[in-house]
Design a protein around this motif. Structure first.
Motif, short mmCIF file in Angstrom:
data_model
loop_
_atom_site.label_atom_id
_atom_site.label_comp_id
_atom_site.label_asym_id
_atom_site.label_seq_id
_atom_site.Cartn_x
_atom_site.Cartn_y
_atom_site.Cartn_z
N ASN A 137 47.08 -6.75 18.31
CA ASN A 137 45.92 -6.54 16.92
C ASN A 137 46.51 -5.24 15.99
O ASN A 137 46.60 -5.67 14.80
N LEU A 138 47.22 -4.14 16.52
CA LEU A 138 47.87 -3.26 15.68
C LEU A 138 49.08 -3.99 15.06
O LEU A 138 49.33 -3.61 13.84
N GLU A 154 47.76 -5.64 12.11
CA GLU A 154 46.92 -5.09 11.03
C GLU A 154 47.79 -4.01 10.29
O GLU A 154 47.33 -3.49 9.39
N ASN A 155 49.05 -3.52 10.91
CA ASN A 155 49.60 -2.52 10.26
C ASN A 155 51.13 -3.01 9.95
O ASN A 155 51.84 -3.74 10.62
N LEU A 193 45.74 4.40 12.30
CA LEU A 193 46.22 3.02 12.48
C LEU A 193 45.17 2.20 12.28
O LEU A 193 44.01 2.62 12.97
N ASP A 194 45.16 1.00 11.80
CA ASP A 194 44.11 0.12 11.70
C ASP A 194 44.25 -0.93 12.73
O ASP A 194 45.14 -1.66 13.21
N ALA A 195 43.31 -0.94 13.69
CA ALA A 195 43.16 -1.87 14.70
C ALA A 195 42.16 -2.94 14.45
O ALA A 195 41.80 -3.83 15.34
N GLY A 196 41.68 -3.19 13.33
CA GLY A 196 41.06 -4.27 12.73
C GLY A 196 39.45 -4.04 12.53
O GLY A 196 38.97 -3.05 12.49
N LEU A 236 43.20 5.45 16.28
CA LEU A 236 42.88 3.90 15.94
C LEU A 236 41.72 3.90 15.36
O LEU A 236 40.52 4.34 15.71
N ASN A 277 37.45 -5.89 17.25
CA ASN A 277 38.21 -5.46 18.16
C ASN A 277 37.99 -3.96 19.15
O ASN A 277 38.97 -3.30 19.49
#
Lengths: 222, 222
Positions: free
Chosen positions: A206-207, A210-211, B186-189, B161, B193
């Motif tokens: 997922n990271l 998304e990044n 950080l974007d984990a969605g 996250l 998620n």
């Protein structure tokens, strides 16, 4: 030490085979349900290593023969093939020092990837339940990007997490893990802690999704 | 920006309060069910910051009043108090920019700590289900050691996250997170998620228990 990678023709198997063959002197053995495919892939790995100036002999066999020859046997197969792979090679595992499982059960929906363990709680627990009595099981290498492993031009600089109830077996896997350059092994406890370890794999995917710039992201605990 | 920490007298609340007060100019507000306790703790934080040469005014209120004053409201309460805390302050959340949840459901057995989410799937999803309509919810700060946050002499050098379905709210929380020195967001969605994000907290505790020198371990994704 002889390292047998059952399903060593797949992506995580390829990555581990190349790293161990490149970074160590251990014998690397590729297993597959199809021995011809195992031999073909083993030759491909030899050719790749040769192009990097490393001359190694890597042999390919049917999974049963690979398991029989291995001291450490890695189940580099998808989670839905874990049970039938172990059952197919069970009578070849008598002398094995450790059976290693890197597989993770996942599914995907519109949001992202999600941890979907088998009913027993985790793939590691499924392996421990299915392995013949007396064969120590260690979960490891779940959170490594197969692509990053397989690209020998890339530094790893990553951690991998170990779970297992047999301390000697866990120590052995940790030692072999750390013989791969840039890989550090950390102890995450007994098999009962494996769900928390395995569930990091969908998180990493997922990271990556998304990044920016996080394709093949790994993890360091500090 | 006014940051209200409901349950800001507890360990993760204390850590976030001290870091935001030390590293930024945002107004930090401490909430508690007991307003006297909130005021006492706020004064303690002021005293600690003063001893480090930072003069800040931190106010303590009952949770409802703190929620009313906050632009960003952080639910720094244990998971079993999430629902009643939100219900108690629901009519004060109209003008809130974002409701942030760092809580994780866990239990412990003889092996270690385990992820135990509420029935809806995760604490983040419970918060999203319980929050008044139109209040954006973001999960964040789950994987930070409260002790490490609260010790301002320690560098963080860690990632946190973010999960959430409202991109603006998630961006806001990410910006405020990164105003804390050494913290990267950080974007984990989406909220869907969140289970994978929350389940890293018991994993970190297990690593802290099993490995020398990893008390207060955090994580970097690289």
């Amino acid at each position: 030490m002889r390292i047998a990678l059952l399903g060593g023709t797949g992506d995580i198997g390829q990555g581990l085979a190349l790293r161990w063959a490149y970074d160590t002197d251990h014998e690397v053995i590729i297993g597959s349900r199809d021995p011809e495919k195992a031999r073909t892939k083993a030759t491909e790995y030899e050719t790749e290593l040769d192009s990097l100036g490393v001359s190694r002999s890597i042999n390919g066999f049917a999974n049963g023969m690979a398991a029989e020859r291995g001291d450490m046997v890695v189940l580099a197969v998808p989670p839905f093939h874990i049970r039938d792979t172990i059952e197919a090679v069970a009578d070849r595992l008598d002398d094995v020092d450790v059976l290693v499982t890197p597989a993770v059960g996942m599914d995907r929906d519109e949001t992202g990837f999600h941890y979907k363990p088998p009913n027993v709680g985790s793939v590691s627990e499924l392996v421990a339940d299915t392995a013949p009595d007396g064969v120590p099981v260690v979960g490891a290498f779940h959170n490594l990007s197969a692509d990053r492993l397989a690209d020998l031009s890339l530094d790893l600089d990553q951690d991998t997490l170990l779970v297992g109830d047999d301390d000697d077996a866990k120590e052995l896997v940790g030692r072999l893990a750390e013989e791969i350059d840039g890989l550090r092994a950390l102890d995450a406890g007994g098999i009962g802690n494996s769900a928390e370890v395995e569930s990091m794999t969908p998180l990493l995917i997922n990271l990556a999704l998304e990044n920016e710039g996080m394709h093949d992201v790994g993890v360091r605990f500090e």
